[in-house]
Design a protein around this motif. Structure first.
Motif, PDB file in Angstrom:
ATOM      1  N   CYS A 190      -2.504 -10.104   2.323  1.00 20.83           N
ATOM      2  CA  CYS A 190      -1.269  -9.500   2.827  1.00 20.83           C
ATOM      3  C   CYS A 190      -1.519  -8.222   3.617  1.00 20.83           C
ATOM      4  N   LEU A 191      -0.552  -7.898   4.464  1.00 24.17           N
ATOM      5  CA  LEU A 191      -0.500  -6.592   5.116  1.00 24.17           C
ATOM      6  C   LEU A 191       0.736  -5.815   4.692  1.00 24.17           C
ATOM      7  N   ASP A 192       1.513  -6.367   3.772  1.00 22.52           N
ATOM      8  CA  ASP A 192       2.747  -5.727   3.324  1.00 22.52           C
ATOM      9  C   ASP A 192       2.507  -5.076   1.963  1.00 22.52           C
ATOM     10  N   ALA A 193       2.605  -3.755   1.920  1.00 24.11           N
ATOM     11  CA  ALA A 193       2.313  -3.021   0.683  1.00 24.11           C
ATOM     12  C   ALA A 193       3.270  -3.397  -0.439  1.00 24.11           C
ATOM     13  N   ASP A 194       4.536  -3.669  -0.114  1.00 22.60           N
ATOM     14  CA  ASP A 194       5.507  -4.022  -1.166  1.00 22.60           C
ATOM     15  C   ASP A 194       5.136  -5.343  -1.829  1.00 22.60           C
ATOM     16  N   THR A 195       4.730  -6.327  -1.019  1.00 19.01           N
ATOM     17  CA  THR A 195       4.314  -7.616  -1.581  1.00 19.01           C
ATOM     18  C   THR A 195       3.091  -7.459  -2.475  1.00 19.01           C
ATOM     19  N   ILE A 196       2.125  -6.673  -2.019  1.00  9.24           N
ATOM     20  CA  ILE A 196       0.898  -6.462  -2.795  1.00  9.24           C
ATOM     21  C   ILE A 196       1.217  -5.760  -4.105  1.00  9.24           C
ATOM     22  N   ASN A 197       2.030  -4.701  -4.050  1.00 11.56           N
ATOM     23  CA  ASN A 197       2.360  -3.958  -5.265  1.00 11.56           C
ATOM     24  C   ASN A 197       3.178  -4.798  -6.244  1.00 11.56           C
ATOM     25  N   ALA A 198       4.023  -5.702  -5.712  1.00  9.08           N
ATOM     26  CA  ALA A 198       4.776  -6.604  -6.593  1.00  9.08           C
ATOM     27  C   ALA A 198       3.815  -7.507  -7.368  1.00  9.08           C
ATOM     28  N   ARG A 199       2.769  -7.980  -6.700  1.00 11.10           N
ATOM     29  CA  ARG A 199       1.765  -8.788  -7.393  1.00 11.10           C
ATOM     30  C   ARG A 199       1.014  -7.948  -8.422  1.00 11.10           C
ATOM     31  N   PHE A 200       0.691  -6.695  -8.052  1.00 11.11           N
ATOM     32  CA  PHE A 200       0.023  -5.808  -9.007  1.00 11.11           C
ATOM     33  C   PHE A 200       0.882  -5.596 -10.254  1.00 11.11           C
ATOM     34  N   ASP A 201       2.195  -5.390 -10.060  1.00 13.81           N
ATOM     35  CA  ASP A 201       3.099  -5.192 -11.195  1.00 13.81           C
ATOM     36  C   ASP A 201       3.102  -6.417 -12.106  1.00 13.81           C
ATOM     37  N   ALA A 202       3.100  -7.602 -11.484  1.00 11.70           N
ATOM     38  CA  ALA A 202       3.077  -8.840 -12.273  1.00 11.70           C
ATOM     39  C   ALA A 202       1.774  -8.959 -13.049  1.00 11.70           C
ATOM     40  N   LEU A 203       0.657  -8.580 -12.425  1.00 18.47           N
ATOM     41  CA  LEU A 203      -0.633  -8.640 -13.120  1.00 18.47           C
ATOM     42  C   LEU A 203      -0.678  -7.652 -14.267  1.00 18.47           C
ATOM     43  N   ASP A 204      -0.112  -6.461 -14.064  1.00 15.66           N
ATOM     44  CA  ASP A 204      -0.052  -5.475 -15.149  1.00 15.66           C
ATOM     45  C   ASP A 204       0.692  -6.040 -16.349  1.00 15.66           C
ATOM     46  N   GLU A 205       1.838  -6.674 -16.085  1.00 19.46           N
ATOM     47  CA  GLU A 205       2.632  -7.268 -17.160  1.00 19.46           C
ATOM     48  C   GLU A 205       1.857  -8.357 -17.899  1.00 19.46           C
ATOM     49  N   ALA A 206       1.272  -9.257 -17.107  1.00 17.72           N
ATOM     50  CA  ALA A 206       0.543 -10.373 -17.718  1.00 17.72           C
ATOM     51  C   ALA A 206      -0.664  -9.870 -18.507  1.00 17.72           C
ATOM     52  N   ARG A 207      -1.322  -8.859 -17.985  1.00 21.91           N
ATOM     53  CA  ARG A 207      -2.514  -8.329 -18.664  1.00 21.91           C
ATOM     54  C   ARG A 207      -2.131  -7.592 -19.942  1.00 21.91           C
TER      55      ARG A 207
ATOM     56  N   GLU B  60     -13.085  -6.723 -16.491  1.00 23.68           N
ATOM     57  CA  GLU B  60     -12.812  -5.281 -16.492  1.00 23.68           C
ATOM     58  C   GLU B  60     -12.504  -4.768 -15.077  1.00 23.68           C
ATOM     59  N   TYR B  61     -11.580  -5.465 -14.411  1.00 33.95           N
ATOM     60  CA  TYR B  61     -11.114  -5.013 -13.112  1.00 33.95           C
ATOM     61  C   TYR B  61     -10.006  -3.980 -13.320  1.00 33.95           C
ATOM     62  N   THR B  62      -9.793  -3.135 -12.302  1.00 32.90           N
ATOM     63  CA  THR B  62      -8.746  -2.128 -12.373  1.00 32.90           C
ATOM     64  C   THR B  62      -7.758  -2.313 -11.232  1.00 32.90           C
ATOM     65  N   ARG B  63      -6.557  -1.763 -11.433  1.00 35.70           N
ATOM     66  CA  ARG B  63      -5.519  -1.851 -10.404  1.00 35.70           C
ATOM     67  C   ARG B  63      -5.788  -0.825  -9.314  1.00 35.70           C
ATOM     68  N   PRO B  64      -5.948  -1.272  -8.067  1.00 32.13           N
ATOM     69  CA  PRO B  64      -6.156  -0.311  -6.977  1.00 32.13           C
ATOM     70  C   PRO B  64      -4.826   0.291  -6.533  1.00 32.13           C
ATOM     71  N   ILE B  65      -4.915   1.420  -5.867  1.00 33.85           N
ATOM     72  CA  ILE B  65      -3.741   2.054  -5.260  1.00 33.85           C
ATOM     73  C   ILE B  65      -3.742   1.712  -3.765  1.00 33.85           C
ATOM     74  N   ILE B  66      -2.603   1.282  -3.268  1.00 29.33           N
ATOM     75  CA  ILE B  66      -2.467   1.028  -1.830  1.00 29.33           C
ATOM     76  C   ILE B  66      -1.920   2.306  -1.188  1.00 29.33           C
ATOM     77  N   ASN B  67      -2.751   2.947  -0.369  1.00 32.52           N
ATOM     78  CA  ASN B  67      -2.332   4.210   0.246  1.00 32.52           C
ATOM     79  C   ASN B  67      -1.974   4.004   1.718  1.00 32.52           C
ATOM     80  N   GLN B  68      -1.324   5.006   2.270  1.00 32.42           N
ATOM     81  CA  GLN B  68      -0.873   4.942   3.662  1.00 32.42           C
ATOM     82  C   GLN B  68      -1.605   5.947   4.556  1.00 32.42           C
TER      83      GLN B  68
END
Length: 560
Positions: A141-158, A394-402
């Motif tokens: 993706c190139l859309d930060a909102d889409t990527i962060n939505a997936r990250f949020d879902a992974l956080d929940e599942a994890r 042992e992967y970590t959640r990255p931050i998408i910066n601007q």
């Protein structure tokens, strides 16, 4: 692809050398006929609603593809309900060369999946999820909102690994609904396909229950599941679990589903008992204990008597066939029975086929819902898979910066760390930005790990943009629009290209197409020529990338 345009698209043809290619006449690619074909398929007045009315080349290609499918299938493809345009500007572009160099899908030496990124991140449990994950990997993706939505879902599942494991176990029982739906709609599905569909649909309530604990919208269904549950109930009531693969020879429908069919089955079944009774009664009447009542496809039902006792055959027995050791007879009573039984068998098979076709038509009427559910299941499988992989490794959640920074602290190559045995992978930290740390020049001896660091940074950026957690202590990733790689030294003698020529063409591609938002990986450029010429080329390329478009481009440059 139009036959007269082959030279214009030779690179496409070369990329498909391992696949069968069908060429269509130019008339199939006419814009007007293609547009009319699409309008007829989707039953709309225009293509504005699909957002593609202005895409003339796309309409021509889609129309030609639809014509090809209709021609090869010899029937309408009614399960195609919409057309969806996409633009490469919405995705991180990783061209085929970079895909090969980074070994995303195929090992560069063996062509197998072992030692590739997909082999590490793909633990999906459904065929649909596997296809979607490959799409995410190939088109990040190139859309930060889409990527962060997936990250949020992974956080929940994890954070709910017990529920994640239960959901993945349930998903293992789900068949490939995308392929099943298409097969059934095209009239090619058999009873076993309907059983597979039923078992998949029966998993949905259990999945729904376990998904209630996960709040992300990406774990939600797009529609009411009641119609599909009714469909599953219909198949449960009608189709036998032990149904044969053929659909026109009977044995498909359960007893009790259709009264007329039950009567025909009873007539057929009772007839076999009547034959046994006839054999007993005829033995008693004739005194011939070796008498048999049998059936074959040539003569139908008959009475067989040994040749030595043929003289004892009653007068109403009509001789039908003479064998070496036996005589075969028929009677009026047996012929009457035969017409009844064979008629019942034929009517039964025909009625079963009609009932099966009606049920299959009901499934086809719900094809849009099936496709929507299949898409949701694939997405859920992908997310649960990525959460599982992140937990295991042992992967970590990255931050998408601007702000254009790529900060990786204690990063690890996701493939190499799993392939080495008996050793610890030494993590690496990388800081890049659009100012002071824009070009990193990496030097060191052979086997020092230069190429590993280069590929590692590219893979971590790609993983982050596909919505995956990354192997690092922490990471902050700026979105990049393209990843370019200039790695290795392979010649292409069949097209008259030396190692040096291939290297220069790949470098030219980078210099001509990279932007300020790209990420460039260059591994020892200039090796294909003499030392001083190679050094001059490498120096010039590094300076050019540093000043590219007056802003430069983030570049990892490895050299001795």
């Amino acid at each position: 692809q139009a036959s007269t345009s082959i030279p214009l698209y030779q690179p496409v043809v070369n990329a498909l050398t391992d696949n069968a290619i069908s060429y269509l006449d130019d008339r199939f690619f006419e814009h007007k006929s293609g547009r009319l074909r699409l309008l007829e398929q989707f039953q709309t007045r225009s293509l504005e609603g699909f957002g593609c009315a202005h895409l003339r080349a796309g309409i021509s290609a889609a129309g030609a593809l639809l014509a090809y499918v209709n021609e090869t299938q010899k029937q309408p493809v009614s399960h195609l309900h919409r057309i969806q345009p996409y633009a490469l500007t919405n995705y991180l572009i990783v061209d085929d060369l970079s895909c090969r160099n980074l070994e995303l899908l195929k090992n560069i030496r063996t062509g197998a999946t072992q030692g590739t990124l997909i082999s590490i991140v793909d633990q999906t449990v459904t065929a649909m999820g596997g296809r979607m994950l490959k799409k995410w990997l190939r088109y990040p993706c190139l859309d930060a909102d889409t990527i962060n939505a997936r990250f949020d879902a992974l956080d929940e599942a994890r954070a709910n690994m017990a529920a994640t494991r239960q959901l993945r176990e349930i998903l293992k029982a789900v068949y490939d609904l995308e392929r099943l739906g298409s097969k059934i709609v095209m009239g090619q599905g058999n009873a076993r396909d309907l059983i597979a569909l039923k078992r998949s649909v029966q998993c949905l309530p259990d999945l729904e229950q376990h998904l209630d604990g996960l709040k992300s919208d990406l774990f939600r269904w797009p529609l009411d599941l009641a119609p599909l549950k009714d469909l599953g109930d219909l198949i449960e009531q009608s189709i036998r679990e032990d149904a044969p693969p053929t659909i026109n020879e009977g044995g498909l429908i359960k007893n009790g589903f259709n009264q007329v069919l039950d009567n025909l089955i009873r007539m057929s079944r009772d007839g076999k008992g009547w034959l046994a009774e006839l054999e007993v009664s005829e033995k008693a009447a004739t005194g011939i204990n070796a008498l048999k009542v049998r059936y074959n496809k040539v003569f139908g039902y008959y009475i067989e008597i040994p040749k030595a006792r043929s003289a004892d055959a009653p007068p109403h027995y009509v001789r039908k066939q003479t064998l070496v050791n036996a005589e075969r007879y028929i009677t009026d009573e047996l012929k009457k029975f035969e017409s009844q039984v064979l008629g019942a068998e034929e009517k039964r098979a025909q009625l079963e086929y009609e009932i099966f076709s009606q049920i299959r038509a009901q499934v086809s009427a719900n094809s849009a819902d099936l496709q929507a559910v299949a898409d949701s299941l694939a997405r859920i499988d992908c997310l649960l898979n990525l959460a599982t992989v992140a937990e295991q490794n042992e992967y970590t959640r990255p931050i998408i910066n601007q702000d254009g920074r790529i900060l990786i602290e204690d990063g690890r190559h996701p493939v190499v760390e799993k392939m080495i045995s008996g050793e610890r992978f030494v993590p690496n930290s990388v800081v890049m930005d659009n100012a002071g740390d824009q070009i990193l020049l990496i030097t060191g001896p052979n086997m020092a790990g230069k190429s590993t660091v280069l590929r590692q940074v590219a893979l971590l950026v790609l993983m982050a943009q596909m919505g995956s957690f990354v192997p690092a202590r922490q990471a902050s990733i700026a979105l990049v629009d393209r990843i370019f790689t200039r790695v290795g030294a392979l010649d292409n003698l069949s097209q008259g290209q030396s190692t040096f020529m291939v290297e220069m063409e790949e470098t030219a591609n980078i210099l001509n197409n990279a932007t300020g938002d790209s990420l460039v990986i260059m591994d020892e450029i200039g090796r294909g020529t003499s030392t001083f010429d190679g050094l001059s080329i490498a120096w010039a390329v590094a300076e050019y990338l540093h000043d590219l478009h007056d802003c430069g481009v983030k570049t990892l440059f490895a050299t001795h």
